[in-house]
Design a protein around this motif. Structure first.
Motif, short mmCIF file in Angstrom:
data_model
loop_
_atom_site.label_atom_id
_atom_site.label_comp_id
_atom_site.label_asym_id
_atom_site.label_seq_id
_atom_site.Cartn_x
_atom_site.Cartn_y
_atom_site.Cartn_z
N PHE A 120 -17.72 -22.73 -32.95
CA PHE A 120 -17.67 -21.52 -32.11
C PHE A 120 -16.78 -21.74 -30.89
N SER A 121 -16.19 -20.68 -30.46
CA SER A 121 -15.47 -20.68 -29.18
C SER A 121 -15.89 -19.45 -28.40
N PHE A 122 -16.06 -19.65 -27.12
CA PHE A 122 -16.49 -18.56 -26.24
C PHE A 122 -15.49 -18.42 -25.10
N ALA A 123 -15.31 -17.19 -24.67
CA ALA A 123 -14.46 -16.96 -23.51
C ALA A 123 -15.02 -15.80 -22.70
N LEU A 124 -14.97 -16.00 -21.41
CA LEU A 124 -15.32 -14.92 -20.48
C LEU A 124 -14.11 -14.72 -19.57
N GLN A 125 -13.81 -13.48 -19.32
CA GLN A 125 -12.63 -13.20 -18.50
C GLN A 125 -12.91 -12.01 -17.61
N ASN A 126 -12.34 -12.01 -16.45
CA ASN A 126 -12.37 -10.79 -15.64
C ASN A 126 -11.03 -10.62 -14.95
N GLN A 127 -10.54 -9.39 -14.98
CA GLN A 127 -9.34 -9.03 -14.24
C GLN A 127 -9.74 -8.02 -13.17
N SER A 128 -9.35 -8.28 -11.95
CA SER A 128 -9.59 -7.33 -10.86
C SER A 128 -8.23 -6.96 -10.28
N SER A 129 -8.05 -5.69 -10.08
CA SER A 129 -6.75 -5.24 -9.60
C SER A 129 -6.93 -4.19 -8.51
N TYR A 130 -6.11 -4.30 -7.48
CA TYR A 130 -6.07 -3.29 -6.42
C TYR A 130 -4.61 -2.94 -6.23
N ALA A 131 -4.22 -1.76 -6.66
CA ALA A 131 -2.81 -1.35 -6.58
C ALA A 131 -2.69 -0.16 -5.64
N MET A 132 -1.75 -0.26 -4.73
CA MET A 132 -1.56 0.81 -3.75
C MET A 132 -0.08 1.19 -3.74
N GLY A 133 0.18 2.44 -3.93
CA GLY A 133 1.56 2.92 -3.94
C GLY A 133 1.87 3.77 -2.72
N LYS A 134 3.11 3.72 -2.29
CA LYS A 134 3.56 4.54 -1.17
C LYS A 134 4.83 5.26 -1.58
N SER A 135 4.83 6.55 -1.35
CA SER A 135 6.02 7.33 -1.67
C SER A 135 5.96 8.61 -0.85
N ASP A 136 7.13 9.15 -0.54
CA ASP A 136 7.16 10.43 0.16
C ASP A 136 6.47 11.51 -0.66
N SER A 137 6.41 11.29 -1.95
CA SER A 137 5.84 12.30 -2.84
C SER A 137 4.37 12.06 -3.15
N TYR A 138 3.76 11.11 -2.46
CA TYR A 138 2.34 10.86 -2.70
C TYR A 138 1.49 11.57 -1.65
N SER A 139 0.29 11.87 -2.04
CA SER A 139 -0.69 12.32 -1.07
C SER A 139 -1.29 11.09 -0.39
N ASP A 140 -2.29 11.31 0.46
CA ASP A 140 -2.91 10.18 1.14
C ASP A 140 -3.60 9.25 0.16
N GLN A 141 -4.13 9.86 -0.90
CA GLN A 141 -4.82 9.05 -1.89
C GLN A 141 -3.78 8.34 -2.76
N ASN A 142 -3.80 7.04 -2.78
CA ASN A 142 -2.71 6.33 -3.45
C ASN A 142 -3.14 4.99 -4.02
N THR A 143 -4.42 4.77 -4.23
CA THR A 143 -4.84 3.46 -4.72
C THR A 143 -5.59 3.58 -6.04
N LEU A 144 -5.40 2.56 -6.84
CA LEU A 144 -6.14 2.45 -8.10
C LEU A 144 -6.78 1.06 -8.11
N LYS A 145 -8.10 1.07 -8.10
CA LYS A 145 -8.84 -0.19 -8.10
C LYS A 145 -9.56 -0.32 -9.44
N SER A 146 -9.57 -1.50 -9.96
CA SER A 146 -10.25 -1.67 -11.26
C SER A 146 -10.80 -3.07 -11.42
N VAL A 147 -11.88 -3.17 -12.19
CA VAL A 147 -12.38 -4.46 -12.66
C VAL A 147 -12.51 -4.35 -14.18
N SER A 148 -12.20 -5.44 -14.82
CA SER A 148 -12.11 -5.38 -16.28
C SER A 148 -12.66 -6.67 -16.89
N PRO A 149 -13.98 -6.78 -17.07
CA PRO A 149 -14.54 -7.98 -17.70
C PRO A 149 -14.35 -7.96 -19.22
#
Lengths: 572, 326
Positions: free
Chosen positions: A276-305
């Motif tokens: 047997f082989s076992f693996a546990l993984q988690n990816q956490s991401s916090y992405a924030m974009g800035k653009s003249d064409s963006y509203s104030d809301q501009n982040t995408l946060k995620s966790v992915s086990p």
């Protein structure tokens, strides 16, 4: 992890400084030398594959894609292209495959200097040094690239010529790797990648002039801690990415400034227990974009086990992966993956994969004004793959079959009564096809001959008709060729190497018109001289040997016959 | 808020006295130099008394479509930052103001006031806007240079004008080629670079006019050529019914008026009298069978007023000033 089908590792050398010259039937939508180049795998869009550097996804989260033109191939050691749904093991965005970049030279000289000179004002300097202080290793890579890309091309296939102007490409950067190995179990590694690129955007073939420019400023920092103890592995990676992507066109008085920052953490534990082989993984991401064409809301946060369990049965190895991702805006579906790899006798092998793939929306799709839609759902659907390999002797044959049906395909569309294009989950896209690979290797006296043939048949189409953009049910999606093929033969002898590559790409639908099929031939030659601790390698690459007049993207001409010379000096 | 003084409608008897004409040249829009009205200050569009030009403006995105009034003269700058200028550098015959049409829904409309709907025929002037002109001449990141790579593509950019009458759109149309590269001899290819007279009388009497742009440069996302054109000097010619009614006997007095305006010698039959202020706002509307009538002005502010009288003879308009003092 169980290795799966359709992985191709491309060892880079000074020959293939052009991303298009790699002998693989991936489809790269190139806007010409220095222009944006994006990748399509197995009928997927350019945002449905991910590019990884040390397991860190480096796709631009605003656009969801990676501009391959910005990859400094002169200081990258290898690219591994996986044409397979990889959401389970790699995370979101690897729906149709992934590219892994290795920038660390495992067998370095103390110092290497490469000088390149080529057609259209191509000049490049690469410098690599490797120092070792006990348990500390420091690998430093620098590059400067400058090209005018001012080639002439035929208009409408006729005798009239036009000069590709405002196409200069200037890029410089560095990749630094500092590693510390206090003992055999622990490795600490700090990687830093900085790159600055300034390029002109040449006029289309149907455009008189262009003064547009694009500026990319990229900083990537990655800290890795590896722990290895018999049957246990720990991989812990932190990354921070800060990129500016600015576009300016003084002719139309346009200045578009975009920036994103991304914090990323990847942790993975692996344990083998008997079969047997076992693996546990988690990816956490916090992405924030800035653009003249963006509203104030501009982040995408995620966790992915993710959890993975593998078991070996005599000749068969199975793996089951389960991933679930949560984000602040949209939750991805549970993504299971089942892989069954079997090695039969007589060199026969098979690999089967059944997986649920998905892609989270990009920041532009979420926040762009007008048209961004923060209520958009991820693209998701089932993917089935079967690969049969056969290696009786010096020949290796592989055929891959796949089918994928993606729901909630994200599209910028014009709804009835609306005055702007807006993001919608508008259709279902079915992709299926086959990849065929034939490799052979034989030694004749002192000459090593390697041949490599790839063919891909790809169908990718919408299951419904759409008005704007105009897509008919069953019609092949734009910029997805049904047929691609490459044939490569390489001979290595007496410190010399000669390689010939033929590459065929079938006709594709563009946004406005059809783009005709084309056949490209490239030839490479190099020779190495050894002087005690000093090695000199010199080479010549002639690209588009046949002088084909071709386009990959409509109205974006590609250069005719052109060459690159290089000389690489190594000190040990 | 920009000060808006709406265009006057010049109603006058033509030399042959067979018709009366409603004439709109937008010159009474008192816009600052190099400016435009795109609906940001005047949502919904413009009514120059008897002609209506609708538009939609979205303040969130500073985005508009429909009709704009402009005096922008930039004929050099390409791209969407210069979307309010005509390639002629102004209005017809060097006048300042003109209307710009930006069509994204497939049709833009000029509506006639109910007072004159179905009563007149139209003539007007059309010009390319600078944005599509330069795009067609030089190409841009989205649209092709007309003629294509080698100049031989049979490209065109056309404006099809139809009429609406009694709710139905006409089959007949007048087509103006704003650019035409379909000639065998490329030397004949052209892009309109000045105002062009367009005779719409063959369409007959109209309730409203429909303007539809077509281009040979079409992709999956629709027309690539910027969907703009300009309009100026619009005349609605309203024929009189009989020779005896050619000259209007109507008297409107006093001018300036203080508390009332008196109208005498109205034609026989039903009449509709509509009073507009200088902003184009309808102040009152009266219907009468009498030959004489007085309108009370006591509640109105001082200023210029327009009185439209619709009768069996057609439309007459009178301009007078309401004063505060005798």
């Amino acid at each position: 992890m169980v290795a799966c089908c359709n992985e191709n590792k491309q060892i880079l050398n000074q020959h293939n400084q052009n991303i298009l010259s790699l002998p693989n039937n991936w489809y790269i939508k190139s806007n010409g030398p220095g222009g944006v180049s994006t990748l399509s795998l197995r009928g997927g869009s350019s945002s449905q594959n991910n590019t990884f550097w040390n397991d860190v996804p480096i796709n631009n989260p605003m656009l969801g894609l990676n501009d391959l033109t910005l990859l400094p191939l002169g200081i990258i050691e290898s690219l591994t292209i996986s044409k397979s749904g990889n959401t389970g093991s790699k995370g979101q965005g690897s729906l149709s495959g992934s590219v892994s970049i290795n920038t660390h030279d495992p067998d370095p000289a103390i110092a290497e200097l490469t000088l390149m000179y080529g057609s259209f004002g191509h000049k490049q300097i690469n410098l690599q040094t490797d120092l070792e202080f006990g348990k500390i290793k420091w690998q430093s890579k620098l590059f400067i690239l400058d090209a005018d890309n001012d080639f002439s091309y035929a208009l409408n296939g006729g005798s009239d010529q036009k000069l590709n102007s405002n196409a200069d490409f200037n890029s410089k950067g560095t990749i630094q790797t500092l590693s510390f190995r206090p003992n055999t179990k622990h490795t600490l590694e700090l990687n830093y990648w900085w790159q600055k690129t300034d390029r002109g955007i040449p006029p289309l073939s149907t455009q008189t002039t262009s003064l547009a420019r694009q500026y990319d400023d990229q900083q990537r920092v990655n800290f890795v801690w590896r722990y290895l103890d018999n049957n246990f592995k720990l991989y812990n990676s932190f990354a921070y990415i800060d990129e500016h992507n600015d576009y300016a066109d003084p002719q139309i008085m346009l200045n578009a400034n975009n920036q994103f920052k991304r914090w990323y953490h990847h942790v993975e534990l692996k344990k083998n227990l008997g079969e047997f082989s076992f693996a546990l993984q988690n990816q956490s991401s916090y992405a924030m974009g800035k653009s003249d064409s963006y509203s104030d809301q501009n982040t995408l946060k995620s966790v992915s086990p993710m959890i993975s369990i593998g078991k070996q049965f005599r000749r068969t190895r199975t793996q089951f992966i389960l991933r679930k991702e949560w984000s602040n805006l949209t939750d991805a579906p549970i993504s299971p993956t089942l892989i069954i790899n079997t090695d039969y006798s007589n060199g026969l092998s098979s690999s089967f994969k059944l997986s649920k793939e998905y892609r989270l929306p990009t920041l532009n799709e979420l926040f762009w004004r007008p048209g961004g839609n923060s209520d958009i759902r991820p693209e998701s659907g089932w993917n089935q793959e079967l690969t049969i390999g056969y290696k009786p002797s010096i020949v290796y044959f592989e055929i891959g079959l796949y089918h994928r049906l993606i729901n909630d395909w994200i599209l910028w569309t014009l709804n009835d009564g609306s005055f702007f294009f807006a993001v919608e989950n508008i259709t279902q896209v079915r992709s299926y096809g086959t990849d065929i690979t034939l490799k052979a290797h034989k030694k004749y006296n002192t000459i090593d001959i390697t041949t490599h043939f790839n063919y891909a048949y790809t169908r990718s189409f919408s299951e419904m008709s759409i008005n704007a953009p105009s897509i008919e049910k069953g019609q092949q999606l734009i910029y997805i060729p049904e047929h691609t093929a490459t044939a490569n033969i390489q001979a290595d002898f007496s410190n010399s190497s000669l390689s010939f590559l033929l590459s065929y790409t079938g006709a594709v639908r563009g946004i406005n018109e059809m783009v005709e099929d084309y056949l490209i031939a490239n030839i490479y030659l190099d020779h190495t001289l050894n002087f005690h601790r000093h090695k000199v390698k010199a080479g010549l690459a002639i690209n588009n040997l046949l002088g084909s007049d071709y386009r990959i993207v409509e109205r974006r001409p590609m250069p005719g016959r052109h060459f690159n010379l290089f000389i690489k000096t190594s000190f040990n | 808020m920009k000060k808006i003084i709406l265009s006057s409608i010049l109603v006058f008897l033509l030399a042959d006295v067979n018709s009366q004409s409603v004439f709109v040249d937008f010159e009474s829009y008192d816009l600052p130099e190099e400016s435009f009205l795109n609906g940001a200050d005047n949502p919904g569009g413009f009514t120059t008394n008897l002609l209506s030009f609708s538009n939609v403006y979205n303040p969130n995105y500073d985005f508009w479509y429909g009709w704009a009034i402009s005096n922008v003269t930039d004929t050099i700058t390409p791209g969407f930052t210069n979307q309010y200028s005509s390639i002629a550098g102004g209005g017809v015959d060097g006048s300042k103001h003109f209307a710009v049409s930006y069509d994204i829904l497939g049709e833009n409309i000029i509506s006639l006031d109910p007072l004159i709907q179905g009563r007149g025929t139209v003539e007007l002037y059309i010009s390319n806007a600078t944005f599509p002109y330069l795009s067609m001449r030089d190409g841009d990141g989205f649209a092709k240079k007309f003629g294509g790579e080698d100049g031989n593509d049979p490209d065109f950019f056309s404006l099809t004008i139809r009429k609406y009458l009694d709710g139905n759109i006409s089959q007949d149309s007048v087509v103006i080629y704003l650019a035409d590269y379909r000639f065998e001899d490329n030397d004949l290819d052209y892009i309109l670079d000045d105002w062009t007279y367009v005779n719409l009388h063959p369409l007959g009497k109209v309730d409203s006019l429909s303007f539809v742009l077509n281009s040979s440069d079409v992709g999956n996302y629709g027309i690539n050529t910027p969907a703009y054109f300009c309009v100026d000097n619009i005349s609605v010619n309203i024929p009189l019914s009989t020779e005896s009614e050619k000259l209007s006997p109507i008297k409107v007095y006093p001018n300036p008026a203080l508390h009332t305006i008196q109208i005498d010698q109205l034609p026989v039959g039903n009449k509709t009298l509509t009073l507009y202020n200088a902003m184009g706002q309808k102040m009152t509307m009266l219907k009468t069978n009498n030959r004489t009538i007085a309108i009370n002005l006591q509640d109105y502010q001082s200023g210029t007023y327009y009185l439209n009288i619709l009768s069996s003879q057609g439309v007459n308009q009178f301009t007078f000033f309401k004063s505060e003092h005798q």
